[in-house]
Design an enzyme around this catalytic site. Sequence first.
Site, PDB file in Angstrom:
ATOM      1  N   ASP A  60     -16.441  10.200 -13.333  1.00 21.03           N
ATOM      2  CA  ASP A  60     -15.385   9.940 -12.351  1.00 21.03           C
ATOM      3  C   ASP A  60     -14.213   9.246 -13.049  1.00 21.03           C
ATOM      4  O   ASP A  60     -14.402   8.200 -13.676  1.00 21.03           O
ATOM      5  CB  ASP A  60     -15.983   9.036 -11.249  1.00 21.03           C
ATOM      6  CG  ASP A  60     -15.027   8.833 -10.091  1.00 21.03           C
ATOM      7  OD1 ASP A  60     -13.801   8.950 -10.290  1.00 21.03           O
ATOM      8  OD2 ASP A  60     -15.516   8.550  -8.978  1.00 21.03           O
ATOM      9  N   PHE A  83      -5.353  17.729 -12.874  1.00 18.64           N
ATOM     10  CA  PHE A  83      -5.635  18.437 -11.620  1.00 18.64           C
ATOM     11  C   PHE A  83      -6.526  17.604 -10.697  1.00 18.64           C
ATOM     12  O   PHE A  83      -6.517  17.806  -9.485  1.00 18.64           O
ATOM     13  CB  PHE A  83      -6.412  19.739 -11.899  1.00 18.64           C
ATOM     14  CG  PHE A  83      -5.637  20.801 -12.610  1.00 18.64           C
ATOM     15  CD1 PHE A  83      -4.679  21.548 -11.940  1.00 18.64           C
ATOM     16  CD2 PHE A  83      -5.880  21.082 -13.946  1.00 18.64           C
ATOM     17  CE1 PHE A  83      -3.975  22.551 -12.590  1.00 18.64           C
ATOM     18  CE2 PHE A  83      -5.179  22.080 -14.607  1.00 18.64           C
ATOM     19  CZ  PHE A  83      -4.234  22.808 -13.935  1.00 18.64           C
ATOM     20  N   SER A 127       2.609  19.043  -4.998  1.00 19.47           N
ATOM     21  CA  SER A 127       2.437  20.028  -3.920  1.00 19.47           C
ATOM     22  C   SER A 127       3.711  20.176  -3.100  1.00 19.47           C
ATOM     23  O   SER A 127       4.486  19.214  -2.939  1.00 19.47           O
ATOM     24  CB  SER A 127       1.309  19.527  -3.015  1.00 19.47           C
ATOM     25  OG  SER A 127       1.275  20.234  -1.811  1.00 19.47           O
ATOM     26  N   TYR A 152      -3.384  12.584   2.249  1.00 21.22           N
ATOM     27  CA  TYR A 152      -3.380  13.449   1.056  1.00 21.22           C
ATOM     28  C   TYR A 152      -1.946  13.658   0.551  1.00 21.22           C
ATOM     29  O   TYR A 152      -1.641  13.447  -0.622  1.00 21.22           O
ATOM     30  CB  TYR A 152      -4.029  14.805   1.364  1.00 21.22           C
ATOM     31  CG  TYR A 152      -3.721  15.831   0.294  1.00 21.22           C
ATOM     32  CD1 TYR A 152      -4.329  15.758  -0.951  1.00 21.22           C
ATOM     33  CD2 TYR A 152      -2.772  16.847   0.507  1.00 21.22           C
ATOM     34  CE1 TYR A 152      -4.013  16.671  -1.957  1.00 21.22           C
ATOM     35  CE2 TYR A 152      -2.456  17.756  -0.491  1.00 21.22           C
ATOM     36  CZ  TYR A 152      -3.071  17.662  -1.713  1.00 21.22           C
ATOM     37  OH  TYR A 152      -2.741  18.552  -2.708  1.00 21.22           O
ATOM     38  N   LYS A 156       0.329  12.445  -3.088  1.00 19.61           N
ATOM     39  CA  LYS A 156       1.158  13.240  -4.011  1.00 19.61           C
ATOM     40  C   LYS A 156       2.536  12.586  -4.169  1.00 19.61           C
ATOM     41  O   LYS A 156       3.081  12.511  -5.267  1.00 19.61           O
ATOM     42  CB  LYS A 156       1.302  14.680  -3.524  1.00 19.61           C
ATOM     43  CG  LYS A 156      -0.009  15.464  -3.564  1.00 19.61           C
ATOM     44  CD  LYS A 156      -0.530  15.646  -4.983  1.00 19.61           C
ATOM     45  CE  LYS A 156      -1.897  16.295  -5.043  1.00 19.61           C
ATOM     46  NZ  LYS A 156      -2.549  16.183  -6.351  1.00 19.61           N
ATOM     47  N   ARG A 234       4.549  31.197   4.665  1.00 17.48           N
ATOM     48  CA  ARG A 234       4.272  30.407   3.459  1.00 17.48           C
ATOM     49  C   ARG A 234       4.619  31.232   2.227  1.00 17.48           C
ATOM     50  O   ARG A 234       4.797  32.454   2.315  1.00 17.48           O
ATOM     51  CB  ARG A 234       2.770  30.052   3.374  1.00 17.48           C
ATOM     52  CG  ARG A 234       2.226  29.206   4.501  1.00 17.48           C
ATOM     53  CD  ARG A 234       2.750  27.782   4.453  1.00 17.48           C
ATOM     54  NE  ARG A 234       2.139  26.966   5.492  1.00 17.48           N
ATOM     55  CZ  ARG A 234       2.566  26.882   6.758  1.00 17.48           C
ATOM     56  NH1 ARG A 234       3.613  27.579   7.148  1.00 17.48           N
ATOM     57  NH2 ARG A 234       1.941  26.094   7.621  1.00 17.48           N
TER      58      ARG A 234
END
Length: 342
Positions: A60, A83, A127, A152, A156, A234
Site C-alpha cells: 500500500d 495511477f 480526470s 473522489y 483529484k 461524453r
Amino acid sequence: MAEKILVTGGTGYIGSHTTVELIEKNFETVIIDNLCNSSTEALKGITEITGTEPAFENFDLCDYEKLLDCLRKHKNIKAIIHFAALKAVGESVEKPLEYYKNNLVSLLNLLMAMREFHIPALVFSSSCTVYGEPDKLPVTEESPIKSASSPYGNTKQISEEIIHDTISAVPGIRAICLRYFNPIGAHKSSLIGELPLGTPMNLIPYITQTVAGIREELRIFGNDYDTPDGTGIRDYIDVGDLARAHVKAISRLLEDRNKKPVEIFNLGTGKGLSVLDIVKTFEKATGMQVRYKFYPRRPGDISRVYADTSLANKELQWKADTPLEETLLSAWKWEKRIRNLS
Ligand code: NAD
Ligand code: WQD
C-alpha cells in the site's frame, strides 16, 4: 540502457495498458500495486503480450517505509506514473475518509520519496471530473475548475494543487497532469481489460455484462437532457490511445527539460457521443443486441462534456485515433473472454 519507470496502480485497468506500451517502447517498468482493485492476472497478461515480466511490488502506497524500501531496491527510477487511487464516485460519497486518505496520502508519500531520491518526473492521473458541468464546450485546459461534486473528484482537484505547490518548492521535479475523459475498451489481445468488481457503475461494462446475460437490461439514466436524443453526452477514449499518451508524456518529461514545471493536458477524442450513439455503435460493431430501458437521471450526472484536445495533439504529438467500433468490439471480446463465452 533502458530507462526505468515506476508505475503505481500498474495492475489496474489503465496502468496495465500503459505498462504494455512502455515495455513495447523499451522502457523498464516497476509496478507498485496493493491489488485492492486488481489482480496478478494483469501481470500475466502484460507478460504474455510483451514477452517481458514487469517487476512487481505488492504494498500500500500509504506505507511510506515500504515505499522507501522499494526505491532502495529498485534504484535509478527516472520517472513515476501515478495511477493508484480509489475511483468509484458513489463509494467516495459513502466513505470520504477512506478516499481522502488513500488518494492523498499515497500522493504525498510519492512526492516525499521523489524529493528524497531525486526522481525528476511525475505523470499524474487526473480526470475531466474537475470541470464539473462545463459552461462552454468543448472544454479546454483553461476552462474553470468547478467545485467538486464528490470526495473522489475533490481528491483529484486537491492532488493537482499539491503537485503544483510541491513542484514550485522543490527544484528539479517536473510533472504532467493528464485529465482523462471516459476511458473504454480493452487490449486487442483480450489479455488485459477492465475488471469491475460487483455491479458496474460505468456505461461500457454495464453494456457488455447485459449482452453477456449477467444484467437484465441496460438502464439508460435520463432521456430528457438538452441533447439531440435526450441522453447524456461524453467523450469516450480508447484505453490503448490513452496508454500511448502516457508514453508521450514520459518522453516529454525525460527528453525536453525546457518546458513548464507543471503541464496539464486533456486526453479525449474531442467528440461528444450520447448513450444511444454508444448503444447503436456497439450493436453494429458486435452484431449483438443491447436490451435497454430509460430510467430517471442518475443523481450527480452532468448532461454533456467533451474535450478540446488540441493542446495534447500539438504538444504531445498524440491523437486518439482508434475507431469507436474497434474499441467497443475489444470491450465485448474482453467480456467474452473473462466469462468464457464463445
Ligand atoms: P483501477 O482501479 O483499475 O486501477 C487503480 C489501481 O491502483 C488498482 O490496481 C488498485 O489496486 C491500485 N491502488 C489503489 N490504491 C492503492 C494504494 N494505496 N496502494 C497501492 N495500490 C493502490 O483504476 P483505473 O481505471 O486504471 O484508473 C487509474 C487512475 O486513473 C486512477 O487514479 C483514476 O482515478 C484515474 N481515472 C480513471 C478514469 C476511469 O474512468 N477509469 C477516469 C479518469 C481518471
Ligand atoms: C457515462 C454515461 C451515464 C451507466 C465517470 C466518473 C468520472 C470519470 C469517468 C474518473 C452517462 C450513462 C452509465 C449506466 C447509463 N472517472 N450511463 N447507464 O459518469 O461520465 O464518469 O467515469 O475520474 O469521474 O464520474 O461515466 O460510464 O458512469 O457514464 O445510462 O448503467 O452513461 O448517465 O451519461 P461518467 P459513466
